[in-house]
Design a protein around this motif. Structure first.
Motif, PDB file in Angstrom:
ATOM      1  N   ARG A  85      -0.336  -6.930  -7.354  1.00 20.75           N
ATOM      2  CA  ARG A  85      -0.223  -5.702  -6.484  1.00 20.75           C
ATOM      3  C   ARG A  85       0.305  -4.505  -7.384  1.00 20.75           C
ATOM      4  NH1 ARG A  85      -1.395  -5.288  -1.422  1.00 20.75           N
ATOM      5  NH2 ARG A  85      -1.829  -7.330  -0.068  1.00 20.75           N
ATOM      6  N   GLY A  86      -0.304  -3.231  -6.988  1.00 22.14           N
ATOM      7  CA  GLY A  86       0.269  -2.166  -8.011  1.00 22.14           C
ATOM      8  C   GLY A  86      -0.352  -2.085  -9.206  1.00 22.14           C
ATOM      9  N   ARG A 141       4.831  -4.552 -16.836  1.00 22.71           N
ATOM     10  CA  ARG A 141       5.770  -3.287 -16.357  1.00 22.71           C
ATOM     11  C   ARG A 141       6.124  -2.454 -17.562  1.00 22.71           C
ATOM     12  NH1 ARG A 141       6.804  -7.795 -13.215  1.00 22.71           N
ATOM     13  NH2 ARG A 141       7.538  -7.433 -11.045  1.00 22.71           N
ATOM     14  N   GLY A 177       3.459   0.396 -13.835  1.00 23.19           N
ATOM     15  CA  GLY A 177       4.631   0.693 -13.018  1.00 23.19           C
ATOM     16  C   GLY A 177       5.646   1.611 -13.936  1.00 23.19           C
ATOM     17  N   GLU A 211       9.205   0.948  -6.465  1.00 25.25           N
ATOM     18  CA  GLU A 211       8.003   1.241  -5.698  1.00 25.25           C
ATOM     19  C   GLU A 211       6.627   1.323  -6.625  1.00 25.25           C
ATOM     20  OE1 GLU A 211      11.349   3.061  -3.869  1.00 25.25           O
ATOM     21  OE2 GLU A 211      10.458   3.165  -5.730  1.00 25.25           O
ATOM     22  N   SER A 212       6.739   1.673  -7.747  1.00 27.02           N
ATOM     23  CA  SER A 212       5.703   1.673  -8.584  1.00 27.02           C
ATOM     24  C   SER A 212       5.455   0.316  -9.390  1.00 27.02           C
ATOM     25  CB  SER A 212       5.870   3.082  -9.524  1.00 27.02           C
ATOM     26  OG  SER A 212       6.042   3.931  -8.933  1.00 27.02           O
ATOM     27  N   ALA A 240       4.679  -3.253 -10.789  1.00 31.38           N
ATOM     28  CA  ALA A 240       3.680  -4.319 -10.411  1.00 31.38           C
ATOM     29  C   ALA A 240       4.458  -5.517  -9.697  1.00 31.38           C
ATOM     30  CB  ALA A 240       2.993  -4.835 -11.636  1.00 31.38           C
TER      31      ALA A 240
END
Length: 526
Positions: free
Chosen positions: A313-314, A365, A371, A377-378, A380
């Motif tokens: 996700r992300g 990351r 991210g 919040e940002s 992965a």
């Protein structure tokens, strides 16, 4: 010269016609070339007939002007060969009561089919029969070409996906259709499933060997534009004549190039291929064993490998694929529903699957688009199932990884997670998500949280506070910090929550009950 795109009959097909059989034909030379296409039939007695030909003709003659001149007989055959005639048919009679040996030897050396007719035969009947058949074939070819072009253009203008176009092509060709890139990796297929699987089962060998011979029913057309090739379409085992197969392949190639140009670069065919394969694996609609040929043909190493199922996700699919390439990790990437992207890694048996998965997650990351470090919040979220050594276990692994990813989707921003989240890391949250559709669980969640769910203001203001408070282990200082409120203000909100729910959050059992209900509510909302 005749081309593959022109409708034609082969020498063999003409010799099998009923009118020709009445003349008792005998092939005396060039028997291995009987599949040559015949574009036209030409009756000629001139010794220099070669200058009148343009290629692809079957020449009919009695040889009356060649009798008695051995050099003229040999030159006659050589001139037909130079003009690229398809065959020569000699009617035996007064000029040649038996097959002339000079002509036979010359035809054999040139590879030119030479046929003699042992019974008198009116050449006009043969020319009429063949010409009428060729005209009908040409008309049928034009009609087919227009029908295919109209159907495919209609699909393109309505925004039909690639698969729909290929299904239409497979319907016209009645054989498996495969689209590949220049490295022979399969991007899409169409046709009867069992026939397609037979083709894909040994795709690498077939594509490089039989795939290069259209005489075996394999008809290929290149895909590309603006001077650049980027793929090909293959009709696999087409049973019609080569000319019609070539026509179908050409019309299909035109449509696919147009479809790709209009579709834009948002999702390449490689991405669509991976998405289709992984979606089928996750859904379980198709047994994993039946999908193995597709995975192998798509370029995924599958023999003696360790498979690592991931759900992310992300981070978008394009970024994930880029990181895989940077790390040199073979795998497939596909964006699924609800913001989850599936990744299937294929590793050698001696590689450390957990370490490589963690390295992949860490790299996500630190890469741009993966991210922002320091902003949870940002970042992965990479969820993984345990590595699988058997292909049949891959679907369950992908579903497990997705379940883990979904289980942590509602986590508060401060909840610490490892670089790679596994089933053991989601604890109660994972169990509740599995049970979220149970009516008893739904009723329990509504009953326990009714005081906060009955008013929009309470649900918007108090529910987030309750969620953070319980997720942080009832840490009031951390909760106040995350919601940017003072301690006294937090106490007032907690008191309001307790009053609306009729519970004491300092009581462990009551707080646990509310926590479970909140996890179930969040899972149901997703």
């Amino acid at each position: 010269m005749t081309t593959a795109s022109e409708p034609a009959l082969s020498v063999r097909q003409i010799l099998a016609l009923e009118r020709v059989l009445a003349g008792e034909p005998e092939v005396v030379a060039g028997a291995g070339q009987l599949d040559r296409p015949v574009r036209w039939v030409h009756v000629a007695e001139a010794a220099d007939v070669g200058v009148m030909l343009s290629g692809g003709e079957m020449v009919l003659t009695t040889g009356v002007l060649l009798a008695g001149d051995r050099e003229a007989q040999a030159e006659y055959i050589r001139s037909l060969h130079r003009a690229e005639a398809s065959a020569v048919v000699l009617g035996l009679g007064r000029a040649f009561p038996a097959p002339p040996e000079v002509m036979r030897r010359a035809a054999e050396r040139c590879g030119l089919p030479m046929v003699v007719l042992h019974r008198p035969f009116p050449f006009a009947e043969l020319t009429e029969e063949v010409q009428s058949r060729l005209v009908r074939r040409k008309f049928a070819a034009v009609s087919l070409s227009e029908a295919v072009r109209t159907a495919l253009t209609g699909l393109i203008t309505t925004g039909a996906p690639l698969q729909r176009l290929l299904d239409e092509i497979a319907g016209h060709s009645a054989c498996p259709v495969v689209v590949t890139n220049l490295a022979h990796r399969v991007l899409a297929t169409a046709g009867e499933r069992s026939a397609v699987d037979d083709v894909l089962r040994d795709w690498e060998r077939i594509a490089r060997q039989a795939g290069g011979s259209e005489g075996d029913g394999w008809v290929r057309a290149e895909l590309g534009g603006r001077g650049e090739r980027w793929g090909r379409i293959v009709l696999c085992g087409y049973r019609g004549d080569t000319a019609t197969g070539r026509l179908l392949a050409d019309r299909a190639a035109e449509a696919l190039v147009l479809h790709r140009m209009l579709g834009g670069p948002a999702h390449s065919w490689e991405e669509q291929s991976a998405q289709s394969l992984l979606t089928d694996l996750v859904s379980g609609a198709v047994p994993a064993r039946q999908l193995l040929p597709r995975a192998r043909a798509a370029g995924l190493p599958v023999n003696r490998r360790t498979f690592v199922p991931l759900a992310v996700r992300g981070v978008g699919g394009a970024e994930l694929a880029r990181v895989l390439r940077l790390l040199g990790l073979p795998g497939l990437v596909a964006e699924l529903a609800d913001g989850v992207t599936a990744v299937l890694l294929s590793l050698a048996r001696d590689q450390d699957a957990e370490a490589l998965a963690a390295h992949f997650a860490t790299r996500l990351r630190t890469e741009p688009g993966g991210g922002v470090p320091g902003e949870r919040e940002s970042a992965a979220v990479v969820a993984a199932a345990d590595a699988r050594t058997g292909w049949d276990d891959v679907p369950a692994g992908l579903r497990e990884a997705r379940h883990v990813a979904d289980s942590v989707a509602e986590n508060p921003a401060d909840l610490d997670l490892p670089a790679v989240v596994r089933l053991r890391d989601v604890h109660l949250r994972g169990l509740v998500r599995l049970l979220r559709d149970d009516p008893h669980v739904q009723s329990f969640a509504e009953r326990e949280l009714d005081g906060l769910l009955c008013g929009a203001d309470a649900e918007a203001e108090l529910l987030p506070v309750l969620r953070t408070y319980l997720a942080t282990g009832r840490n009031k200082s951390r909760t106040a910090q995350l919601h940017h409120v003072s301690r006294p203000a937090l106490y007032r909100r907690l008191e309001s929550i307790e009053a609306r729910l009729g519970v004491d959050l300092d009581d462990f059992e009551q707080a646990a009950s509310i926590h479970i209900a909140l996890l179930a509510h969040d899972a149901q909302q997703r």
